[in-house]
Design an enzyme around this catalytic site. Structure first.
Site, PDB file in Angstrom:
ATOM      1  N   PRO A 205      27.674   0.189 -11.187  1.00  0.00           N
ATOM      2  CA  PRO A 205      28.360  -0.935 -11.847  1.00  0.00           C
ATOM      3  C   PRO A 205      29.848  -0.972 -11.531  1.00  0.00           C
ATOM      4  O   PRO A 205      30.524   0.065 -11.504  1.00  0.00           O
ATOM      5  CB  PRO A 205      28.113  -0.654 -13.333  1.00  0.00           C
ATOM      6  CG  PRO A 205      26.815   0.086 -13.353  1.00  0.00           C
ATOM      7  CD  PRO A 205      26.825   0.940 -12.121  1.00  0.00           C
ATOM      8  N   CYS A 206      30.355  -2.201 -11.312  1.00  0.00           N
ATOM      9  CA  CYS A 206      31.726  -2.333 -10.814  1.00  0.00           C
ATOM     10  C   CYS A 206      32.686  -2.936 -11.831  1.00  0.00           C
ATOM     11  O   CYS A 206      33.850  -3.151 -11.508  1.00  0.00           O
ATOM     12  CB  CYS A 206      31.728  -3.200  -9.554  1.00  0.00           C
ATOM     13  SG  CYS A 206      31.217  -4.918  -9.842  1.00  0.00           S
ATOM     14  N   GLN A 207      32.228  -3.223 -13.058  1.00  0.00           N
ATOM     15  CA  GLN A 207      33.122  -3.910 -13.999  1.00  0.00           C
ATOM     16  C   GLN A 207      34.429  -3.151 -14.218  1.00  0.00           C
ATOM     17  O   GLN A 207      35.498  -3.742 -14.324  1.00  0.00           O
ATOM     18  CB  GLN A 207      32.421  -4.105 -15.356  1.00  0.00           C
ATOM     19  CG  GLN A 207      31.271  -5.086 -15.315  1.00  0.00           C
ATOM     20  CD  GLN A 207      29.946  -4.387 -15.072  1.00  0.00           C
ATOM     21  OE1 GLN A 207      29.889  -3.339 -14.441  1.00  0.00           O
ATOM     22  NE2 GLN A 207      28.872  -4.971 -15.572  1.00  0.00           N
TER      23      GLN A 207
ATOM     24  N   PHE B 176      35.913  -1.272 -12.181  1.00  0.00           N
ATOM     25  CA  PHE B 176      36.684  -1.149 -10.954  1.00  0.00           C
ATOM     26  C   PHE B 176      37.306  -2.472 -10.522  1.00  0.00           C
ATOM     27  O   PHE B 176      38.180  -2.496  -9.668  1.00  0.00           O
ATOM     28  CB  PHE B 176      35.797  -0.635  -9.808  1.00  0.00           C
ATOM     29  CG  PHE B 176      35.121   0.675 -10.106  1.00  0.00           C
ATOM     30  CD1 PHE B 176      35.777   1.682 -10.814  1.00  0.00           C
ATOM     31  CD2 PHE B 176      33.832   0.914  -9.682  1.00  0.00           C
ATOM     32  CE1 PHE B 176      35.158   2.887 -11.087  1.00  0.00           C
ATOM     33  CE2 PHE B 176      33.202   2.124  -9.941  1.00  0.00           C
ATOM     34  CZ  PHE B 176      33.868   3.111 -10.647  1.00  0.00           C
TER      35      PHE B 176
ATOM     36  N   ASN C 271      30.709  -1.534  -3.376  1.00  0.00           N
ATOM     37  CA  ASN C 271      31.443  -1.818  -4.606  1.00  0.00           C
ATOM     38  C   ASN C 271      32.585  -2.773  -4.302  1.00  0.00           C
ATOM     39  O   ASN C 271      32.834  -3.124  -3.146  1.00  0.00           O
ATOM     40  CB  ASN C 271      31.960  -0.524  -5.246  1.00  0.00           C
ATOM     41  CG  ASN C 271      31.923  -0.580  -6.766  1.00  0.00           C
ATOM     42  OD1 ASN C 271      32.623  -1.370  -7.378  1.00  0.00           O
ATOM     43  ND2 ASN C 271      31.076   0.247  -7.384  1.00  0.00           N
TER      44      ASN C 271
END
Length: 410
Positions: A92-94, A96, A139
Site C-alpha cells: 500500500p502506497c497511501q 508514501f 510504488n
C-alpha cells in the site's frame, strides 16, 4: 561474474509468479503476457480479489480476501521454497504518496508509526520463505524521497534479521519509469524496485523506452461507443439514475494500433463502459470547458469551491495528448477526468484503456470500486516491459541448471 543469457530451448518451463498486494491484477497481467505462469494473487480488498479470480481463472491458489498478515503459515499456500520464481507486488502506497501524507497530517495522524509504512516487511517474509530468483515491487515515485526508503532497500537486500542465514540476499536495482514511454496513454511516474537473488549471478537492466510519440487519449478510446450523461439533482438523493453496465457495441472498427491491441478479433461488444452521473451545473461546466481546461479557468459565477484550494478540481482531458495520472480518487468523483469531446466524465472502460487494460479484462465490482481498482493498478503494458528481461534471465538460469544436471559422456 555475470551469467550470459543465451537462446532458450523451447522445453524450458514458464517462470512462475505470485502477486501479493495484487489489486485487480495489472502487474499480474503484464507478467502473464511476458510469458509467465501465474500461481495466484493475494489482497485484502474483496473487489480486487474477485476481479483477479475472474481474469486469472487458472491460478493454482485462490485465496479469499484478507490481510496478508493473516497468512501465518506460508506452506498452506501449497508452494515449497524454490517453486516461486518471481514474487511481485505493490505494498500500500497511501503513506508514501503526497496526497496520502497530506491527508494523514490533516487528520492529526502520526505518519511514522502508521503500520502501512511497514507492510513491505510482509513482502520480505515471503522472500525469506520462497527465495524467488527475482522480485519486483511497484510504488509511487515519492517513495524514493521517503524517510523509510533507505531502510526498505537495506531490508530487501539483507533481510530483516542479519542473523538469519537462510535469507538468500538480493542485488537491488530501482528506477522511476514513466508509463507513456512504454505504450501507455498516460503520463504516470512510478518507482520500480527489482531484486535478483545474489547466488544466481543474474543480471537485470531496466527496459529502454519503446514509445517515441506518446499514445493520445483519442488513440486510446476513440472507438468506444458514445454515452449519454445522466443528470442528478444538485443535492444527491439516496437513489438516482444509474448507468447500465451491459455489453455495448463498439462505435467503429479500431482506429489506431493501440485500439487494435486493446481489442480481440472475436470481441464485438465491450463491458464496463459506463460512467458517473452528474448534476446539471457540473454538466454545464463540462460543456464550456476547453480541452486541457481546469477549474480555476471557469467563470467565477460558476465556481462553488475556492479556486485557490481546488484549482484543478475539474480538468478536461486532451484528445491529442496522453492522460495525466489516474488515481484511486476516481472512486469519489471523476471531475479531474472529463471526456475531451463528450459532456461527461470518463467511463470505467475508458479509464481502463488509459491504464492499458485490454477490453477482455473485466472488473467485477460496484462502479465506484471499479474506478478505485483501475486507479490503483500498475499499467499492464508497463509491467510487461519490466517482466520481459526478467523472464529471459530466469529461463536462461534454468537452461544452465538443466545442462549442469545432464550426465557427461566424455
Amino acid at each position: 561474474m555475470i551469467q550470459e543469457v543465451r537462446p532458450v530451448s523451447k522445453n524450458i518451463k514458464l517462470p512462475t509468479v505470485l502477486d501479493i498486494f495484487c489489486g485487480a491484477g495489472g502487474m499480474t497481467l503484464g507478467f502473464q503476457k511476458a510469458g509467465c505462469e501465474i500461481l495466484g494473487g493475494i489482497d485484502k480488498n474483496p473487489h480486487a480479489i474477485r476481479t483477479h479470480h475472474k481474469n486469472f481463472p487458472d491460478c493454482k491458489v485462490k485465496c479469499d480476501a484478507g490481510p496478508i498478515e493473516s497468512i501465518t503459515d506460508l506452506s498452506q499456500l501449497g508452494f515449497a521454497p524454490g517453486e516461486i520464481d518471481i514474487l511481485i507486488g505493490g505494498p500500500p502506497c497511501q503513506v508514501f504518496s503526497v496526497v496520502g501524507i497530506g491527508k494523514m497530517k490533516s487528520l492529526g495522524k502520526n505518519i511514522e508509526t502508521d503500520t502501512r509504512n511497514f507492510l513491505y516487511k510482509e513482502f520480505i517474509r515471503f522472500l525469506e520463505y520462497y527465495k524467488p530468483i527475482f522480485f519486483v515491487i511497484e510504488n509511487v515515485n515519492h517513495l524514493l524521497n521517503h524517510w523509510i526508503f533507505p531502510t526498505l532497500i537495506s531490508d530487501l537486500e539483507n533481510g530483516l534479521d542479519i542473523k538469519n542465514t537462510d535469507y538468500p540476499g538480493y542485488d537491488i536495482s530501482y528506477k522511476i519509469l514513466t508509463a507513456s514511454d512504454y505504450g501507455v496513454p498516460q503520463v504516470r511516474k512510478r518507482l520500480f524496485i527489482v531484486g535478483r537473488r545474489k547466488d544466481t549471478n543474474l543480471a537485470f537492466d531496466f527496459p529502454e523506452p519503446n514509445t517515441v510519440i506518446p499514445i493520445s487519449v483519442g488513440e486510446a478510446i476513440g472507438d468506444l461507443p458514445e454515452l449519454e450523461p445522466l443528470c442528478l439533482p444538485l443535492k444527491r438523493k439516496s437513489t438516482g439514475p444509474k448507468q447500465n453496465d451491459s455489453p455495448k457495441s463498439y462505435k467503429s472498427a479500431p482506429l489506431s494500433e493501440y485500439q487494435k491491441l486493446m481489442r480481440s478479433d472475436f470481441e464485438k461488444t465491450v463491458m464496463n463502459h459506463f460512467c458517473r452521473s452528474h448534476n446539471d451545473k457540473d454538466l454545464h461546466i463540462f460543456k464550456i470547458m476547453p480541452q486541457g481546461g481546469k477549474y480555476k479557468n471557469i467563470p467565477d459565477e460558476l465556481k462553488r469551491y475556492s479556486d485557490q484550494i481546488f484549482e484543478d478540481k475539474y480538468k478536461r482531458l486532451h484528445w491529442e495528448q496522453p492522460s495525466w495520472t489516474l488515481t484511486a480518487h476516481m472512486q469519489k468523483d471523476c471531475l479531474a477526468y472529463i471526456h475531451p469531446k463528450q459532456t461527461r466524465s470518463i467511463s470505467v472502460r475508458e479509464a481502463a484503456r488509459l491504464q492499458s487494460f485490454p477490453d477482455h479484462f473485466v472488473f467485477d465490482a460496484p462502479m465506484t470500486r471499479m474506478f478505485e481498482l483501475v486507479g490503483n493498478s500498475v499499467p499492464p503494458l508497463l509491467a510487461e516491459a519490466i517482466a520481459k528481461p526478467i523472464v529471459k534471465q530466469v529461463q536462461a538460469y534454468y537452461e544452465v541448471q538443466s545442462e549442469m544436471s545432464q550426465p557427461s559422456f566424455r
